[in-house]
Structure formats: structure tokens, C-alpha cells
Design an enzyme around this catalytic site. Sequence first.
Site, short mmCIF file in Angstrom:
data_model
loop_
_atom_site.label_atom_id
_atom_site.label_comp_id
_atom_site.label_asym_id
_atom_site.label_seq_id
_atom_site.Cartn_x
_atom_site.Cartn_y
_atom_site.Cartn_z
N PRO A 24 0.79 -1.23 0.00
CA PRO A 24 0.00 0.00 0.00
C PRO A 24 0.83 1.28 0.00
CG PRO A 24 -0.14 -1.13 2.12
CD PRO A 24 0.52 -2.07 1.17
N ASN A 25 0.30 2.24 -0.72
CA ASN A 25 0.85 3.61 -0.82
C ASN A 25 2.12 3.71 -1.66
OD1 ASN A 25 -1.16 4.91 0.87
ND2 ASN A 25 -0.24 3.77 2.55
N ARG A 65 5.28 10.92 -2.48
CA ARG A 65 5.00 10.53 -1.10
C ARG A 65 6.24 10.75 -0.23
NH1 ARG A 65 4.70 4.32 1.17
NH2 ARG A 65 4.11 4.89 3.29
N TYR A 97 11.28 8.62 1.22
CA TYR A 97 11.23 7.59 0.17
C TYR A 97 11.88 8.00 -1.14
CZ TYR A 97 7.94 5.48 3.43
OH TYR A 97 7.37 4.94 4.55
N ASN A 127 7.83 -5.76 -1.23
CA ASN A 127 7.80 -4.68 -0.25
C ASN A 127 6.37 -4.64 0.28
OD1 ASN A 127 7.78 -2.39 1.28
ND2 ASN A 127 8.77 -1.08 -0.25
N ALA A 167 3.24 -0.98 4.70
CA ALA A 167 2.73 -0.97 6.07
C ALA A 167 2.30 -2.35 6.55
CB ALA A 167 1.56 0.01 6.18
N HIS A 192 4.26 -4.69 9.03
CA HIS A 192 4.20 -4.62 10.50
C HIS A 192 2.92 -5.21 11.06
CE1 HIS A 192 7.41 -1.98 9.39
NE2 HIS A 192 6.59 -1.15 8.79
N ASP A 230 1.70 -15.66 6.01
CA ASP A 230 1.25 -17.03 5.81
C ASP A 230 1.23 -17.39 4.33
OD1 ASP A 230 0.98 -17.43 8.51
OD2 ASP A 230 -1.21 -17.44 8.53
N GLU A 235 12.55 -9.64 1.13
CA GLU A 235 11.77 -8.47 1.57
C GLU A 235 12.57 -7.20 1.31
OE1 GLU A 235 9.34 -8.80 5.08
OE2 GLU A 235 10.13 -6.90 5.85
N HIS A 264 12.69 -2.82 1.60
CA HIS A 264 12.17 -1.53 2.06
C HIS A 264 13.06 -0.43 1.52
CE1 HIS A 264 9.34 -3.51 4.63
NE2 HIS A 264 10.32 -4.32 5.01
N LEU A 265 12.42 0.63 1.07
CA LEU A 265 13.19 1.78 0.61
C LEU A 265 13.93 2.42 1.77
CD1 LEU A 265 10.05 2.75 -1.24
CD2 LEU A 265 12.17 2.81 -2.51
N SER A 266 13.22 2.57 2.88
CA SER A 266 13.81 3.25 4.05
C SER A 266 14.45 2.24 4.99
CB SER A 266 12.71 4.04 4.78
OG SER A 266 11.71 3.16 5.26
N ARG A 268 13.82 4.53 12.06
CA ARG A 268 12.52 5.21 12.08
C ARG A 268 11.77 4.90 13.39
NH1 ARG A 268 9.50 4.52 6.60
NH2 ARG A 268 8.41 6.31 7.52
N ARG A 326 8.13 0.32 13.41
CA ARG A 326 8.56 -0.19 12.10
C ARG A 326 9.68 -1.22 12.24
NH1 ARG A 326 5.92 3.23 8.36
NH2 ARG A 326 5.63 5.29 9.22
#
Length: 148
Positions: A12-13, A20, A25, A76, A79, A82, A89, A100, A102-104, A109, A113
Site C-alpha cells: 500500500p501507498n 510521497r 522515500y 515490499n 505498512a 508490520h 502465511d 523483503e 524496504h526503501l527506508s 525510524r 517499524r
Amino acid sequence: MPPRHVAVLHGPNLNLLGTREPAVYGTVTLAEIDRGLVERAKARGATVESFQSNLEGELVQRIQEVAGRAQAIVINPAAYTHTSVAIRDALSAVGLPAVEVHLSNLHRREPFRRRSLTAPACIGTIAGFGARSYYLALTAALDLLEDT
Ligand code: DQA
């Protein structure tokens, strides 16, 4: 060896990348990242497909679907990293090697997170390198497939 196919999933997002929270990001758009993934996969004789959804169930569905055609997953979960037992699953259920992304850098943070529910269903995690995190993850996935 048949051509390797990697499924990339964006949570999402991430469709808003570019505008954003650019301080967190960056300014690269998701379309630019996806193009970069296609180019890098091609350079290694592999293919990728990308999918973005803001909905948890659609991501679960896609993980199940790609299991029939991809040899690895780059994800990725955004959200949902978390919160989502369902995505974790699904990754465990299909059993494909997953990386996995993540950009950040989650560890720089907010404390919430730092916990990933999805990472234990993945081979490893790459975080903190902006758009480059995805390219490193693709490299990791293709390297893994070459070893097997
Ligand atoms: C993110 C980090 C998550 O905590 C956040 O919810 C995102 C993006 C990242 O790529 O840095 O949406 O997954």
C-alpha cells in the site's frame, strides 16, 4: 537452465512514490523502479512482473497466483510488513524464496517499524537504499536461483 521469472509485489501507498514523503522515500516513481527491474532482469536473462495493491487480500491472492509461474518473489509489503499475518502465511504457504525490500531503513525510524511480521517468511531483507533496495533484492533473488 530455463529463464528465471521473478514476481515483484508492492504494498500500500507505494503507488504514490515520487510525491510521497520524498525526504523518506525519495523522488523515484514506482513506474521508474519497475522499468529498472525489467532492465536489470533482462541483462541477466531473466524476466520480472510487478504488481502493486493497496489491499491486503489482493497481495495474498497475487502471492498464490504467481507461485505457478515465478521462481522467486521480491516483496515490499509496506505498512503490511508490520501487521499482516495473512501475507506472511501466504509467503510461507507458497514456499518460493522471497526477498523483503524496504526503501527506508526501518531501524532508523519509529519503533513500530522495527518489527516485521513478514520477514521470517523471507530468505532475507534489504532496506535503506531507496529505489536501489529493489535492485539489490532482485540481484539477491537471481543469485539465489543460480545457486539452486
Ligand atoms: C516501507 C516502510 C514501511 O514501514 C512503510 O509503511 C511503507 C514503506 C519502505 O519501503 O520503506 O509504506 O515498506
